[in-house]
Design a protein around this motif. Structure first.
Motif, mmCIF file in Angstrom:
data_model
loop_
_atom_site.group_PDB
_atom_site.id
_atom_site.type_symbol
_atom_site.label_atom_id
_atom_site.label_comp_id
_atom_site.label_asym_id
_atom_site.label_seq_id
_atom_site.Cartn_x
_atom_site.Cartn_y
_atom_site.Cartn_z
ATOM 1 N N GLY A 44 -3.673 0.489 -7.887
ATOM 2 C CA GLY A 44 -4.489 -0.572 -7.322
ATOM 3 C C GLY A 44 -5.950 -0.429 -7.672
ATOM 4 O O GLY A 44 -6.341 -0.423 -8.848
ATOM 5 N N GLY B 50 -5.839 -0.190 2.713
ATOM 6 C CA GLY B 50 -5.423 1.069 3.318
ATOM 7 C C GLY B 50 -5.715 1.082 4.806
ATOM 8 O O GLY B 50 -6.378 0.185 5.343
ATOM 9 N N SER C 125 -6.573 5.400 1.810
ATOM 10 C CA SER C 125 -6.193 4.716 0.572
ATOM 11 C C SER C 125 -6.898 3.371 0.448
ATOM 12 O O SER C 125 -7.351 2.786 1.430
ATOM 13 C CB SER C 125 -4.675 4.518 0.519
ATOM 14 O OG SER C 125 -4.250 3.593 1.508
ATOM 15 N N TYR D 50 6.209 -2.084 0.441
ATOM 16 C CA TYR D 50 5.469 -0.845 0.232
ATOM 17 C C TYR D 50 4.521 -0.695 1.424
ATOM 18 O O TYR D 50 3.463 -1.312 1.465
ATOM 19 C CB TYR D 50 4.701 -0.890 -1.091
ATOM 20 C CG TYR D 50 5.607 -0.951 -2.295
ATOM 21 C CD1 TYR D 50 6.075 -2.170 -2.801
ATOM 22 C CD2 TYR D 50 6.023 0.217 -2.928
ATOM 23 C CE1 TYR D 50 6.914 -2.215 -3.902
ATOM 24 C CE2 TYR D 50 6.874 0.177 -4.034
ATOM 25 C CZ TYR D 50 7.317 -1.036 -4.504
ATOM 26 O OH TYR D 50 8.166 -1.094 -5.594
ATOM 27 N N LEU E 132 0.799 4.352 -5.686
ATOM 28 C CA LEU E 132 0.296 3.161 -6.362
ATOM 29 C C LEU E 132 -1.176 3.361 -6.703
ATOM 30 O O LEU E 132 -1.873 4.153 -6.071
ATOM 31 C CB LEU E 132 0.484 1.932 -5.474
ATOM 32 C CG LEU E 132 1.901 1.692 -4.927
ATOM 33 C CD1 LEU E 132 1.949 0.395 -4.140
ATOM 34 C CD2 LEU E 132 2.933 1.673 -6.051
ATOM 35 N N SER F 114 -3.371 5.059 -3.751
ATOM 36 C CA SER F 114 -2.762 4.332 -2.639
ATOM 37 C C SER F 114 -1.316 4.771 -2.425
ATOM 38 O O SER F 114 -0.382 4.132 -2.907
ATOM 39 C CB SER F 114 -2.814 2.821 -2.900
ATOM 40 O OG SER F 114 -4.142 2.371 -2.993
ATOM 41 N N ARG G 53 -7.086 -0.653 -1.512
ATOM 42 C CA ARG G 53 -6.185 -1.773 -1.758
ATOM 43 C C ARG G 53 -5.278 -1.450 -2.943
ATOM 44 O O ARG G 53 -5.754 -1.064 -4.012
ATOM 45 C CB ARG G 53 -6.997 -3.049 -2.006
ATOM 46 C CG ARG G 53 -7.580 -3.642 -0.719
ATOM 47 C CD ARG G 53 -8.746 -4.564 -1.002
ATOM 48 N NE ARG G 53 -9.218 -5.236 0.204
ATOM 49 C CZ ARG G 53 -9.966 -4.650 1.139
ATOM 50 N NH1 ARG G 53 -10.328 -3.382 1.006
ATOM 51 N NH2 ARG G 53 -10.358 -5.337 2.204
ATOM 52 N N ASP G 54 -3.973 -1.628 -2.718
ATOM 53 C CA ASP G 54 -3.026 -1.289 -3.767
ATOM 54 C C ASP G 54 -2.832 -2.465 -4.728
ATOM 55 O O ASP G 54 -3.549 -3.472 -4.652
ATOM 56 C CB ASP G 54 -1.692 -0.827 -3.158
ATOM 57 C CG ASP G 54 -1.050 -1.890 -2.274
ATOM 58 O OD1 ASP G 54 -1.268 -3.090 -2.514
ATOM 59 O OD2 ASP G 54 -0.317 -1.510 -1.336
ATOM 60 N N PRO H 246 1.826 0.655 3.993
ATOM 61 C CA PRO H 246 0.637 1.512 4.059
ATOM 62 C C PRO H 246 0.648 2.325 5.355
ATOM 63 O O PRO H 246 -0.095 2.051 6.293
ATOM 64 C CB PRO H 246 -0.513 0.507 4.024
ATOM 65 C CG PRO H 246 0.054 -0.710 4.704
ATOM 66 C CD PRO H 246 1.517 -0.747 4.361
ATOM 67 N N SER I 47 -8.070 2.051 -7.518
ATOM 68 C CA SER I 47 -8.582 3.402 -7.736
ATOM 69 C C SER I 47 -8.903 3.658 -9.203
ATOM 70 O O SER I 47 -8.413 2.964 -10.098
ATOM 71 C CB SER I 47 -7.569 4.435 -7.231
ATOM 72 O OG SER I 47 -6.303 4.224 -7.793
ATOM 73 N N ARG J 95 7.150 6.293 -9.816
ATOM 74 C CA ARG J 95 5.911 6.408 -9.037
ATOM 75 C C ARG J 95 6.017 7.437 -7.914
ATOM 76 O O ARG J 95 5.174 7.502 -7.039
ATOM 77 C CB ARG J 95 5.510 5.044 -8.470
ATOM 78 C CG ARG J 95 5.308 4.027 -9.566
ATOM 79 C CD ARG J 95 4.200 3.031 -9.284
ATOM 80 N NE ARG J 95 3.766 2.409 -10.524
ATOM 81 C CZ ARG J 95 2.805 2.897 -11.298
ATOM 82 N NH1 ARG J 95 2.149 3.982 -10.948
ATOM 83 N NH2 ARG J 95 2.480 2.294 -12.423
ATOM 84 N N ARG K 110 2.115 4.892 -0.691
ATOM 85 C CA ARG K 110 2.848 3.945 0.144
ATOM 86 C C ARG K 110 4.259 4.490 0.357
ATOM 87 O O ARG K 110 4.744 5.336 -0.398
ATOM 88 C CB ARG K 110 2.930 2.560 -0.525
ATOM 89 C CG ARG K 110 1.568 1.896 -0.756
ATOM 90 C CD ARG K 110 0.924 1.448 0.535
ATOM 91 N NE ARG K 110 -0.310 0.675 0.341
ATOM 92 C CZ ARG K 110 -1.520 1.184 0.460
ATOM 93 N NH1 ARG K 110 -1.673 2.474 0.726
ATOM 94 N NH2 ARG K 110 -2.587 0.411 0.313
#
Length: 594
Positions: A320, A532, A523, A380, A318, A371, A525-526, A382, A322, A346, A373
């Motif tokens: 998010g 993360g 990671s 999903y 994912l 992220s 936050r998605d 973490p 990034s 994904r 997952r």
């Protein structure tokens, strides 16, 4: 899955202090921790983990000869490069349909076991140990040091230190006796690795199809003599750390909350059994369970799966928060796996890396880390690796599949039986599944996994020697590169899960994605707002440090982060933040002064 971060009403913002530790480095200064602390409540209420570096390996691997993959990807890291090389070779073995000779696999196992011993030792004693040494405790919790100096160590007869304070002094950088001894241990454990794979950390004798190592009785004897020195060392190390970590629980009631997060652990398994591993995807569920470290996912104490096929298909990348553009409009390389199972867009086989650099914004995009997952069919998750050893021991213990003369999984623990050494009798240790997934237990597991690795290495030496004595000296099997293939490799890097996914077209790499533990643990936050593992573990961590705001060093936060073995702390410093401070701190102190 919803975010687990603390919600802070805007009316309370004036009570918070904003702090940053950036960089927290190993080789490059790419990890930053940005936190908001509620001083009245003595706890962290918000955390963001950042990565300021973009590597791009998945981009420049395209078009390369697949046979070069392990040489190139080992350069991803200057610490665990051999783990990447090993995972890439596993990946290539599947793509080429080659099964190495048994002796070649035992040699790889001996090299990887030595890497676990080397890296966990130097990180635990020479880097994490600094966080618990006399100098650090004196500067952050002098009351705790006073208590340590009068608390007798329960296992003093095993490790030689009468008081907990003596253990802390022995961990002082450069001046501490145990600190210096650990540096010597890191030398001969690295030699053990080089005996098997030629060079550390970028192996020179590791190839698809096996190894180029010349296997002789002398080779394994040289390894074995060093291994027995390490076994003797571990007979002191395990009880020493048990005493130290147990002391913190009693000296600081509530310390189990430091670095605590919900138990969501992932382990991809490591150290194949050549009797069963044929590297085919079709048989991966079976030979994965025969690994000497059992793959698995543990959620809230329950072992969800030990099936590498399930693990593989559940991986989702994912974006998010990034710095990348989505790849929804890009080509899908793989729609079905070799067993006919549907593969998600994904999944790493279908990932496209499209960088989109921009200004950091904690309300939007703030890191180069994606992220990863694991999708369990509903959420999903973490997953974290527990720094590597916590997840490995937890999944192996629950699965109860490993049974060798020196290590055995019981279903609720892992037993390690170490034989007699030069000056010490045989010893048995038992790692029991802990009550929490927190900073202390991640560190404790790191110690026990060193002993576990040593026990496995004893078994591997015996198996390798049996092959040589039987005249089975072949260590490599020839192969051909197919025109088309999809493949994957799974192992455990020192600090956790490692996978390599490859697509071959026209005899060249069309897509290649390595996923080491760093993006899993670090990671961001998605797309669902879920933080993360670093972020989650730091959020709600209580502050036990005795210093005032002006002299605050953030030791509890650093213990939480470093328990994951993120980076060597050779460049840690504190930054007060003067752009939009919530509360200005004066005279910020350096965290690491030695």
């Amino acid at each position: 899955m919803t975010a687990t971060e603390a919600s802070v009403p805007s009316t309370e913002q004036s009570k918070l202090v904003e702090m940053a530790w950036d960089p927290i480095t190993r080789i490059v200064g790419s990890l930053g921790i940005y936190a908001k602390i509620d001083w009245a409540a003595k706890r962290v209420v918000e955390c963001h983990s950042t990565s300021s570096i973009f590597r791009g390996y998945s981009i420049f691997m395209k078009g390369k000869d697949p046979r070069d993959a392990h040489f190139i990807t080992s350069r991803i890291c200057g610490i665990c490069g051999d783990n990447h090389a090993t995972c890439s070779v596993y990946n290539q073995n599947m793509a080429y349909g080659v099964r190495p000779p048994h002796l070649g696999e035992w040699i790889i196992n001996l090299g990887e076991a030595a890497e676990y011993m080397f890296d966990h030792n130097i990180f635990q004693e020479n880097l994490v140990g600094v966080d618990y040494c006399e100098k650090m405790v004196a500067e952050t919790n002098p009351g705790v040091l006073e208590q340590a100096n009068r608390t007798e160590a329960p296992h003093a007869a095993d490790h030689g230190y009468k008081y907990i304070g003596d253990i802390m002094r022995a961990l002082n950088p450069f001046s501490g006796e145990f600190y210096r001894e650990a540096l010597q241990v890191s030398r001969y454990t690295r030699e053990m690795f080089c005996l098997m794979e030629g060079r550390h950390v970028h192996p020179s004798t590791l190839y698809p199809g096996g190894v180029g190592t010349v296997a002789t009785h002398q080779l394994f004897t040289d390894y074995y003599t060093r291994l027995m020195r390490y076994v003797e060392f571990m007979k002191r190390v395990v009880p020493l750390h048990d005493d130290l970590f147990d002391f913190f629980y009693t000296a600081l009631p509530g310390y189990e909350r430091v670095g605590y997060r919900r138990t969501m652990l992932g382990c991809w398994g490591s150290l194949n059994d050549p009797e069963h591993c044929d590297f085919t995807y079709q048989n991966m569920s079976d030979w994965g369970r025969r690994m000497f470290v059992t793959p698995g996912v543990v959620v809230d104490g329950r072992l969800v799966t030990t099936d590498l096929v399930d693990i593989n298909l559940g991986i989702r990348i994912l974006l998010g928060s990034s710095y990348y553009r989505d790849w929804e409009d890009q080509e899908m390389f793989v729609t079905r796996d070799p067993l006919g199972n549907q593969v998600d867009r994904r999944h790493p086989w279908n990932q496209h890396t499209i960088p989109a650099p921009q200004k950091r914004d904690f309300e939007d995009k703030y890191s180069w880390t994606m992220s990863p997952r694991w999708f369990d069919g509903t959420d999903y998750l973490p997953l974290d690796t527990g720094g590597g050893p916590l997840a490995r021991l937890w999944t192996t213990a629950l699965a109860g599949l490993v049974n060798t003369p020196y290590v055995r999984a019981t279903g609720h623990s892992v037993r390690i039986d170490l034989p007699r050494t030069a000056t010490k009798p045989e010893v048995s240790f038992e790692w029991k599944i802990p009550q929490w997934s927190n900073a202390i237990e991640r560190n404790r597991a790191r110690t026990y996994f060193q002993a576990y690795s040593a026990g496995l290495a004893l078994h591997f030496v015996e198996q390798a020697l049996a092959e040589v004595r039987a005249g089975h000296s072949k260590t490599w099997e020839k192969f051909t590169v197919p025109d088309e293939a999809i493949s994957c490799g799974f192992t455990e890097a020192v600090r956790g899960v490692l996978s390599h996914h490859m697509v071959i077209r026209g005899g060249k790499i069309a897509n290649y994605h390595p996923y080491p533990p760093t993006p899993w643990n670090g990671s961001v936050r998605d797309v669902y707002g879920t933080p993360g593992p670093y972020e989650d573990a730091v959020q709600n961590t209580p502050i036990f440090e005795e210093n005032s705001q002006e002299n605050f060093k953030g030791i509890d936060i650093m213990r939480a982060v470093r328990s994951f073995d993120p980076c060597l702390p050779c460049g840690v410093h504190m930054y007060k933040g003067d752009g939009k401070p919530l509360h200005v701190m004066h005279s910020p102190a350096m965290l690491n002064q030695f």
